[in-house]
Motif scaffolding. Structure first.
Motif, PDB file in Angstrom:
ATOM      1  N   GLY A  28       0.783  -1.229   0.000  1.00 24.19           N
ATOM      2  CA  GLY A  28       0.000   0.000   0.000  1.00 24.19           C
ATOM      3  C   GLY A  28       0.810   1.271   0.000  1.00 24.19           C
ATOM      4  O   GLY A  28       0.317   2.307   0.443  1.00 24.19           O
ATOM      5  N   ASN A  30       2.367   2.626  -2.867  1.00 21.01           N
ATOM      6  CA  ASN A  30       2.454   3.303  -4.153  1.00 21.01           C
ATOM      7  C   ASN A  30       1.138   3.919  -4.623  1.00 21.01           C
ATOM      8  O   ASN A  30       1.077   5.104  -4.945  1.00 21.01           O
ATOM      9  N   HIS A  31       0.101   3.134  -4.654  1.00 21.95           N
ATOM     10  CA  HIS A  31      -1.158   3.601  -5.224  1.00 21.95           C
ATOM     11  C   HIS A  31      -1.918   4.458  -4.220  1.00 21.95           C
ATOM     12  O   HIS A  31      -2.051   4.079  -3.053  1.00 21.95           O
ATOM     13  N   LYS A  32      -2.387   5.601  -4.668  1.00 22.29           N
ATOM     14  CA  LYS A  32      -3.145   6.562  -3.840  1.00 22.29           C
ATOM     15  C   LYS A  32      -2.338   7.026  -2.630  1.00 22.29           C
ATOM     16  O   LYS A  32      -2.883   7.207  -1.529  1.00 22.29           O
TER      17      LYS A  32
END
Length: 66
Positions: A28, A30-32
């Motif tokens: 968790g 990298n994305h958002k």
């Protein structure tokens, strides 16, 4: 008896500690990432141990990482 095959994805993601426990990185990151605060992203850089329930499964996937 033939040799066991290691799971290719698992041997890249998991490693053993000196006491034989299985270590893994957090997900968790990298994305958002813009919605996560600084402290949360900093803590995600640390590693953590695999849960006791999953440790047996992961050890079977990486038989030669002793």
């Amino acid at each position: 008896m033939p040799k066991q095959k290691s799971h290719s994805g698992s041997k890249k993601r998991f490693w053993l500690t000196g006491s034989g426990k299985v270590n893994r990185p957090h997900g968790g990151k990298n994305h958002k990432a813009e919605t996560k605060n600084r402290k949360r992203k900093r803590n995600l850089r640390q590693t953590t141990l695999v849960s006791a329930a999953q440790e047996i499964t992961v050890k079977k996937m990486i038989p030669y990482k002793d």
